[in-house]
Design an enzyme around this catalytic site. Structure first.
Site, mmCIF file in Angstrom:
data_model
loop_
_atom_site.group_PDB
_atom_site.id
_atom_site.type_symbol
_atom_site.label_atom_id
_atom_site.label_comp_id
_atom_site.label_asym_id
_atom_site.label_seq_id
_atom_site.Cartn_x
_atom_site.Cartn_y
_atom_site.Cartn_z
ATOM 1 N N ASN A 59 0.814 -1.228 0.000
ATOM 2 C CA ASN A 59 0.000 0.000 0.000
ATOM 3 C C ASN A 59 0.841 1.267 0.000
ATOM 4 O O ASN A 59 0.365 2.332 0.375
ATOM 5 C CB ASN A 59 -1.005 -0.022 1.161
ATOM 6 C CG ASN A 59 -0.348 -0.310 2.494
ATOM 7 O OD1 ASN A 59 0.863 -0.192 2.625
ATOM 8 N ND2 ASN A 59 -1.142 -0.671 3.486
ATOM 9 N N HIS A 68 -7.738 5.799 10.234
ATOM 10 C CA HIS A 68 -6.617 5.124 9.567
ATOM 11 C C HIS A 68 -7.095 4.539 8.231
ATOM 12 O O HIS A 68 -7.722 3.479 8.206
ATOM 13 C CB HIS A 68 -6.115 4.007 10.489
ATOM 14 C CG HIS A 68 -4.807 3.424 10.078
ATOM 15 N ND1 HIS A 68 -4.055 2.651 10.917
ATOM 16 C CD2 HIS A 68 -4.110 3.480 8.923
ATOM 17 C CE1 HIS A 68 -2.954 2.258 10.307
ATOM 18 N NE2 HIS A 68 -2.975 2.751 9.082
HETATM 19 P P1 NAD Z 1 10.033 0.480 4.663
HETATM 20 O O1 NAD Z 1 10.480 -0.633 5.533
HETATM 21 O O2 NAD Z 1 10.120 0.337 3.190
HETATM 22 O O3 NAD Z 1 10.821 1.817 5.055
HETATM 23 C C1 NAD Z 1 11.085 2.192 6.371
HETATM 24 C C2 NAD Z 1 12.342 3.043 6.376
HETATM 25 O O4 NAD Z 1 12.531 3.515 7.695
HETATM 26 C C3 NAD Z 1 13.603 2.245 5.996
HETATM 27 O O5 NAD Z 1 14.325 2.978 5.044
HETATM 28 C C4 NAD Z 1 14.367 2.144 7.304
HETATM 29 O O6 NAD Z 1 15.774 2.131 7.129
HETATM 30 C C5 NAD Z 1 13.922 3.438 7.989
HETATM 31 N N1 NAD Z 1 14.142 3.397 9.442
HETATM 32 C C6 NAD Z 1 13.837 2.396 10.310
HETATM 33 N N2 NAD Z 1 14.224 2.754 11.551
HETATM 34 C C7 NAD Z 1 14.778 3.981 11.447
HETATM 35 C C8 NAD Z 1 15.367 4.868 12.390
HETATM 36 N N3 NAD Z 1 15.488 4.532 13.674
HETATM 37 N N4 NAD Z 1 15.839 6.052 11.930
HETATM 38 C C9 NAD Z 1 15.744 6.388 10.615
HETATM 39 N N5 NAD Z 1 15.200 5.597 9.670
HETATM 40 C C10 NAD Z 1 14.716 4.405 10.101
HETATM 41 O O7 NAD Z 1 8.535 0.794 5.111
HETATM 42 P P2 NAD Z 1 7.431 1.623 4.306
HETATM 43 O O8 NAD Z 1 6.685 0.701 3.415
HETATM 44 O O9 NAD Z 1 8.035 2.851 3.748
HETATM 45 O O10 NAD Z 1 6.443 1.978 5.517
HETATM 46 C C11 NAD Z 1 6.886 2.762 6.620
HETATM 47 C C12 NAD Z 1 5.854 2.714 7.729
HETATM 48 O O11 NAD Z 1 4.665 3.378 7.304
HETATM 49 C C13 NAD Z 1 5.363 1.295 8.077
HETATM 50 O O12 NAD Z 1 6.235 0.627 8.957
HETATM 51 C C14 NAD Z 1 4.022 1.571 8.699
HETATM 52 O O13 NAD Z 1 4.160 1.808 10.082
HETATM 53 C C15 NAD Z 1 3.560 2.854 8.005
HETATM 54 N N6 NAD Z 1 2.449 2.598 7.051
HETATM 55 C C16 NAD Z 1 1.257 3.219 7.266
HETATM 56 C C17 NAD Z 1 0.193 2.974 6.428
HETATM 57 C C18 NAD Z 1 -1.140 3.663 6.610
HETATM 58 O O14 NAD Z 1 -2.144 3.213 6.066
HETATM 59 N N7 NAD Z 1 -1.200 4.758 7.344
HETATM 60 C C19 NAD Z 1 0.336 2.069 5.360
HETATM 61 C C20 NAD Z 1 1.588 1.497 5.132
HETATM 62 C C21 NAD Z 1 2.636 1.760 6.005
#
Ligand code: NAD
Length: 356
Positions: free
Chosen positions: A126, A310
């Site tokens: 998503n 959400h």
């Molecule tokens: P992803 O795993 O592709 O990217 C996460 C990024 O965060 C990575 O680059 C990682 O290195 C970085 N990261 C992790 N810990 C870190 C830290 N301490 N400091 C700096 N960077 C850090 O994930 P994504 O697909 O981009 O999704 C991110 C988040 O968004 C998900 O984990 C979820 O919580 C949220 N999300 C929300 C919805 C929604 O409907 N609102 C939908 C999808 C995802």
């Protein structure tokens, strides 16, 4: 890595999904309890037992009743079944938890790992939906759209009351805190908007730099340079309350903050204070803690917000992708094949690196 053991014989699978009532008549609407991610016919043909419920909270809930006897649990971040350590202990037969979507922080991942469980989510399913939504929220806030919309609803007309603090996004500095899939999708879309693009992450990342985003290795410096910050990191032990009073004070006065990642990455009261003092000109997002939030949650009534339930990652297009991804994980699991590598959050007791 070797495959999993085969999971032969009848499996008892519980999915926790919100109820949709009359909206469930739309059969494209897969992610509701009534339509059960479109998995029922397939699972039952294979001889498995498939139970779907929306009843997840409290000791008398259906989830609590089913916990001791289920083999597989499917949850979503949109209607999170909070899998605490206590619940994980109670689920004696549970080996696999699938998050239909992205973000598995509603599960105590350390407790799941200690029990040797596997937790998987549908990576990438998503991210387009969320990135589009974030750009929408940035524009809603920076153009001061909501007060204008409210005027029309209330039979009013006052251009000045909106225009005095409406800006273009062009030439503003937009930063993503986190340079993963969503951060990249956002920067990809903004590369032609004539903005200055920045990112903060654990490492420099060439995948995001190809969209014109520049790395800022120090969080405070990153925050101080941005007109708009969008949070795109998972909720982990390291990111919980990463943005509090101190970090908000480092931001430019009147900056905007977008958070579709997870509510607990920011400090709830510090956001309210920053909006009330004008340190933030706007805060927008769709994530809350807990979900659903109580009626007196301060984010419902704080000034200059663009908050919704959400929903950014659960468009019908996203649902089709994460329902298909859930089926793929189940197929692999039944056959004893490894799951898609990027979907593992806990792999038979081992946490993925960003959660360690
Ligand atoms: P992803 O795993 O592709 O990217 C996460 C990024 O965060 C990575 O680059 C990682 O290195 C970085 N990261 C992790 N810990 C870190 C830290 N301490 N400091 C700096 N960077 C850090 O994930 P994504 O697909 O981009 O999704 C991110 C988040 O968004 C998900 O984990 C979820 O919580 C949220 N999300 C929300 C919805 C929604 O409907 N609102 C939908 C999808 C995802």
């Amino acid at each position: 890595m070797e495959g999993n053991e085969r999971h032969e014989g009848k499996q008892k699978i519980l999915a926790v999904l919100y109820k949709a009532g009359e909206y469930a008549k739309n059969k494209q609407f897969l992610a509701c309890a009534e339509n059960g991610l479109g998995l029922r016919e397939w699972l039952e043909k294979l001889g498995h037992e498939y139970i779907v419920t929306d009843d997840k909270d409290g000791p008398d809930s259906e989830l609590e009743k089913q916990l001791p006897t289920i083999d597989i649990l499917i949850t979503t971040p949109f209607h999170p079944a909070y899998m605490t350590r206590e619940r994980i202990q109670k689920a004696k037969k549970l080996k696999l938890i699938i998050t239909a979507g992205v973000g598995s922080d509603h599960i105590d991942l350390h407790a799941a790992a200690e029990k040797g469980m596997t937790v998987a989510e549908i990576a990438g399913s998503n991210v387009t939906s969320v990135a589009e939504d974030e750009i929408m929220r940035i524009l809603i806030l920076i153009r001061n759209f909501i007060p204008g919309y409210m005027q029309i609803i209330h039979d009013e007309w006052n251009v000045a009351a909106v225009a005095y603090k409406a800006y273009d996004l062009e030439r503003k500095t937009v930063g993503t805190l986190g340079a993963g899939r969503i951060g990249q999708e956002m920067m990809k879309r903004l590369q032609s908007w004539n903005c200055n693009l920045l990112y903060y992450g654990r490492h420099q990342n060439e995948n995001i730099e190809k969209f014109g985003a520049t790395f800022e290795k120090d969080l405070d410096t990153f925050l101080s340079k941005c007109d708009v910050v969008s949070i795109n990191v998972p909720l982990t032990d390291k990111t919980r309350h990463m943005i509090g009073k101190e970090q908000l004070a480092k931001m430019k006065k009147g900056a905007y903050l977008i958070n579709n990642a997870r509510a607990e990455i920011v400090n709830r009261e510090a956001i309210v204070e920053a909006l009330e003092s004008g340190q933030l000109n706007g805060y927008g997002g769709d994530v809350w803690y807990p979900q659903p939030p109580p009626k007196d949650h301060p984010w419902r009534h704080m000034p200059n917000h663009a908050m919704t339930p959400h929903l950014s990652g659960t468009t019908l297009d996203a649902q089709a992708r994460y329902a298909a991804g859930t089926k793929k994980i189940l197929e692999c699991w039944f056959d004893g094949k490894p799951l898609p590598e990027e979907d593992y959050i806990v792999r038979e007791g081992e946490l993925a690196p960003q959660y360690q």
